[in-house]
Scaffold this active site. Structure first.
Site, PDB file in Angstrom:
ATOM      1  N   GLU A 100      18.614 -41.039 -10.930  1.00 35.70           N
ATOM      2  CA  GLU A 100      18.402 -39.511 -10.778  1.00 35.70           C
ATOM      3  C   GLU A 100      19.928 -39.077 -10.935  1.00 35.70           C
ATOM      4  O   GLU A 100      20.703 -39.269 -10.683  1.00 35.70           O
ATOM      5  CB  GLU A 100      17.874 -38.917  -9.659  1.00 35.70           C
ATOM      6  CG  GLU A 100      16.448 -39.011  -9.532  1.00 35.70           C
ATOM      7  CD  GLU A 100      15.806 -38.879  -8.239  1.00 35.70           C
ATOM      8  OE1 GLU A 100      14.929 -38.023  -8.279  1.00 35.70           O
ATOM      9  OE2 GLU A 100      16.023 -39.060  -7.287  1.00 35.70           O
ATOM     10  N   CYS A 159      25.928 -34.634 -10.975  1.00 35.73           N
ATOM     11  CA  CYS A 159      25.983 -35.814  -9.852  1.00 35.73           C
ATOM     12  C   CYS A 159      25.448 -36.933 -10.818  1.00 35.73           C
ATOM     13  O   CYS A 159      23.912 -36.762 -11.028  1.00 35.73           O
ATOM     14  CB  CYS A 159      25.529 -35.381  -8.647  1.00 35.73           C
ATOM     15  SG  CYS A 159      25.740 -36.813  -7.492  1.00 35.73           S
ATOM     16  N   CYS A 186      21.419 -50.511  -4.823  1.00 32.31           N
ATOM     17  CA  CYS A 186      22.925 -50.952  -4.472  1.00 32.31           C
ATOM     18  C   CYS A 186      22.890 -52.032  -3.749  1.00 32.31           C
ATOM     19  O   CYS A 186      22.162 -52.190  -2.547  1.00 32.31           O
ATOM     20  CB  CYS A 186      23.519 -49.869  -3.737  1.00 32.31           C
ATOM     21  SG  CYS A 186      25.316 -50.047  -3.246  1.00 32.31           S
ATOM     22  N   CYS A 204      24.700 -50.171   3.333  1.00 29.48           N
ATOM     23  CA  CYS A 204      25.347 -49.253   4.234  1.00 29.48           C
ATOM     24  C   CYS A 204      24.285 -48.849   4.971  1.00 29.48           C
ATOM     25  O   CYS A 204      23.121 -48.509   4.444  1.00 29.48           O
ATOM     26  CB  CYS A 204      26.084 -48.037   3.822  1.00 29.48           C
ATOM     27  SG  CYS A 204      27.530 -48.474   2.700  1.00 29.48           S
ATOM     28  N   CYS A 208      21.940 -45.417   4.427  1.00 32.34           N
ATOM     29  CA  CYS A 208      21.945 -44.949   3.059  1.00 32.34           C
ATOM     30  C   CYS A 208      20.515 -45.716   2.520  1.00 32.34           C
ATOM     31  O   CYS A 208      20.222 -47.087   2.623  1.00 32.34           O
ATOM     32  CB  CYS A 208      23.031 -45.555   2.164  1.00 32.34           C
ATOM     33  SG  CYS A 208      22.674 -45.469   0.453  1.00 32.34           S
ATOM     34  N   CYS A 227      21.384 -33.552  -0.494  1.00 36.19           N
ATOM     35  CA  CYS A 227      22.007 -34.750  -0.396  1.00 36.19           C
ATOM     36  C   CYS A 227      21.098 -35.715   0.540  1.00 36.19           C
ATOM     37  O   CYS A 227      20.319 -35.369   1.449  1.00 36.19           O
ATOM     38  CB  CYS A 227      23.313 -34.710   0.533  1.00 36.19           C
ATOM     39  SG  CYS A 227      24.404 -33.416  -0.226  1.00 36.19           S
TER      40      CYS A 227
HETATM   41  N1  SAH Z   1      28.139 -45.696  -3.508  1.00 35.17           N
HETATM   42  C1  SAH Z   1      29.353 -44.796  -3.228  1.00 35.17           C
HETATM   43  C2  SAH Z   1      28.786 -43.653  -4.040  1.00 35.17           C
HETATM   44  C3  SAH Z   1      27.223 -43.264  -3.815  1.00 35.17           C
HETATM   45  S1  SAH Z   1      26.841 -42.628  -2.214  1.00 35.17           S
HETATM   46  C4  SAH Z   1      29.545 -44.544  -1.991  1.00 35.17           C
HETATM   47  O1  SAH Z   1      29.015 -45.059  -1.050  1.00 35.17           O
HETATM   48  O2  SAH Z   1      30.654 -43.408  -1.808  1.00 35.17           O
HETATM   49  C5  SAH Z   1      27.323 -41.000  -2.073  1.00 35.17           C
HETATM   50  C6  SAH Z   1      27.667 -40.307  -0.785  1.00 35.17           C
HETATM   51  O3  SAH Z   1      26.459 -40.326   0.019  1.00 35.17           O
HETATM   52  C7  SAH Z   1      28.696 -41.267  -0.020  1.00 35.17           C
HETATM   53  O4  SAH Z   1      29.519 -40.914   0.831  1.00 35.17           O
HETATM   54  C8  SAH Z   1      27.519 -41.947   0.973  1.00 35.17           C
HETATM   55  O5  SAH Z   1      28.134 -42.487   2.048  1.00 35.17           O
HETATM   56  C9  SAH Z   1      26.661 -40.696   1.187  1.00 35.17           C
HETATM   57  N2  SAH Z   1      25.135 -41.158   1.601  1.00 35.17           N
HETATM   58  C10 SAH Z   1      24.644 -42.258   1.576  1.00 35.17           C
HETATM   59  N3  SAH Z   1      23.563 -42.213   2.393  1.00 35.17           N
HETATM   60  C11 SAH Z   1      23.487 -40.930   3.103  1.00 35.17           C
HETATM   61  C12 SAH Z   1      22.629 -40.079   3.796  1.00 35.17           C
HETATM   62  N4  SAH Z   1      21.132 -40.746   4.432  1.00 35.17           N
HETATM   63  N5  SAH Z   1      22.818 -38.953   4.192  1.00 35.17           N
HETATM   64  C13 SAH Z   1      24.086 -38.329   3.926  1.00 35.17           C
HETATM   65  N6  SAH Z   1      24.956 -39.039   3.056  1.00 35.17           N
HETATM   66  C14 SAH Z   1      24.742 -40.235   2.613  1.00 35.17           C
HETATM   67 FE1  SF4 Z   2      25.589 -48.252  -1.824  1.00 36.77          FE
HETATM   68 FE2  SF4 Z   2      24.639 -46.390  -0.336  1.00 36.77          FE
HETATM   69 FE3  SF4 Z   2      26.551 -47.821   0.580  1.00 36.77          FE
HETATM   70 FE4  SF4 Z   2      27.175 -45.950  -1.447  1.00 36.77          FE
HETATM   71  S1  SF4 Z   2      26.516 -45.607   0.480  1.00 36.77           S
HETATM   72  S2  SF4 Z   2      27.898 -48.029  -1.200  1.00 36.77           S
HETATM   73  S3  SF4 Z   2      25.205 -46.291  -2.652  1.00 36.77           S
HETATM   74  S4  SF4 Z   2      24.633 -48.572   0.231  1.00 36.77           S
END
Ligand code: SAH
Ligand code: SF4
Length: 372
Positions: free
Chosen positions: A91, A104, A111, A115, A118, A342
């Site tokens: 997306e 964006c 990925c 994390c 995420c 977000c």
């Molecule tokens: N992989 C990259 C970019 C994509 S994620 C990164 O991790 O920076 C973009 C942002 O969204 C990152 O700061 C990530 O930590 C945050 N993010 C991921 N999951 C989230 C969630 N459930 N709620 C709010 N922000 C989140």
């Molecule tokens: Fe990957 Fe999500 Fe971690 Fe960004 S926040 S590095 S998209 S797992």
């Protein structure tokens, strides 16, 4: 084999034409047709000799990812879902604001970095997006917005900023990301300012150095914790590149960055990383790095073990940082009615795993981040 011309930047197009015995200026012409005017039809590229246009038709193609859905929220936020084949979808979100428009975009389907907060990470890794799939999100969004006809002579651009904060880790797909970034910056293509293109990374240190050397754009780093113990749990790549190395890489990056600060993203997780004492620890940790903070209220997804910090806690955490003189913003929620805020975006159409039922994409809505 047919070449997808959207996979090539200026250097790639020059090599492509050289390989077919054509002059380098052909690359510039085609680049402009493709990325300044959004033209996919070789027959319409009128300043190119007809014989070459015919040859291009047999040697090459212009293949952006297909738009599966395109929805507009009440506040004007617009969400695109793209089919990238093999049951994968990614997306992009367009966020119109006074004086600027931000797109964006995603760099991977899924990925690998996992994390713990995420949704994309929880789905696992499907594959890297190609250059055509990355730049194609911008190409298609411009088509949908009618942006090829905008009055750029007045400096008015519908898409003035791009943030690589969608699905995936851009620096884990560095080569394709760099080629796509070069197209975004190229005056014969999108001509965006480096200050208005932001890469967000979870902290792949060697790739941060490469990005700095190959195509330094604005940098956002997903910090999320004030010490290694907690960050190891939240952002597992920290076990490989701990905070000391990450912050040193930030300082090296700033030597060549188009902005004189790094943006630290910090997801607000109730009772996990949101205490005053952690804000103070964060200040001590980042003392040596010129930075701004962007607090992101956590967006829950099915099966996630965390809760969003309450509003008063987020406000208090921001106050501690602000009182110490560090610019701190809190990310706003946009596009609620189409699940475009977000953490709310989801590739519902083609989600294969059914594990979380969602694909998640995150928006950068920090005004200072991408607009000055
Ligand atoms: N992989 C990259 C970019 C994509 S994620 C990164 O991790 O920076 C973009 C942002 O969204 C990152 O700061 C990530 O930590 C945050 N993010 C991921 N999951 C989230 C969630 N459930 N709620 C709010 N922000 C989140
Ligand atoms: Fe990957 Fe999500 Fe971690 Fe960004 S926040 S590095 S998209 S797992």
């Amino acid at each position: 084999m047919t070449v997808n011309l959207l996979d090539l930047d200026a250097a790639g197009l020059t090599a492509f034409f050289a390989g077919h015995g054509e002059k380098p200026f052909r690359a510039r012409q085609v680049l402009r047709w493709l990325h300044r005017f959004g033209q996919a039809d070789f027959a319409a590229m009128t300043d190119i000799a007809r014989s070459l246009r015919d040859r291009l038709g047999s040697l090459a193609a212009v293949l952006p990812p297909t738009v599966i859905s395109d929805r507009i929220a009440d506040d004007g936020t617009r969400k695109f879902l793209f089919d990238v084949g093999g049951g994968n979808a990614v997306e992009s979100v367009f966020i119109p604001e006074e004086g600027r428009g931000t797109l964006c975009i995603s760099t991977q389907a899924g990925c690998a970095l996992d994390c713990s907060f995420c949704s994309t990470g929880k789905q696992g890794f499907n594959r890297n997006l190609s250059v055509a799939e990355i730049i194609g999100q911008l190409w298609q969004a411009r088509h949908a917005l009618g942006a090829w006809h905008e009055r750029e002579s007045n400096g008015e651009r519908l898409i003035s900023n791009v943030v690589l904060m969608g699905m995936g880790e851009p620096l884990a797909n560095l080569d394709n990301t760099v080629t796509a970034l070069r197209l975004m910056l190229d005056d014969n293509a999108y001509g965006l300012s480096r200050r208005r293109v932001t890469v967000s990374t979870s902290g792949l240190v060697p790739a941060m150095d490469r990005l700095r050397d190959e195509c330094a754009v604005a940098l956002a780093v997903s910090l999320h914790a004030p010490n290694d113990g907690l960050r190891d749990q939240l952002v597992p790549i920290n076990r490989k590149y701990p905070l000391r190395e990450l912050l040193a890489a930030c300082r090296r990056y700033l030597e060549k960055a188009p902005r004189d600060f790094v943006t630290f993203e910090y997801v607000m997780l109730d009772g996990v990383n949101d205490a005053d004492v952690q804000a103070r620890e964060l200040l001590a940790l980042t003392r040596e790095v010129p930075c701004k903070f962007n607090l992101i209220p956590f967006n829950p997804f099915p099966g996630s073990p965390y809760r969003r910090s309450p509003t008063y806690r987020i406000r208090r955490f921001a106050e501690v940082l602000l009182e110490a003189g560090v610019v701190t913003t809190t990310r706003k929620t946009r596009g609620d009615d189409i699940d475009a805020a977000c953490g709310q975006l989801a590739g519902q159409v083609l989600d294969r795993t059914q594990r979380t039922g969602r694909r998640t994409l995150f928006l950068q809505l920090d005004r200072q981040e991408a607009c000055t």
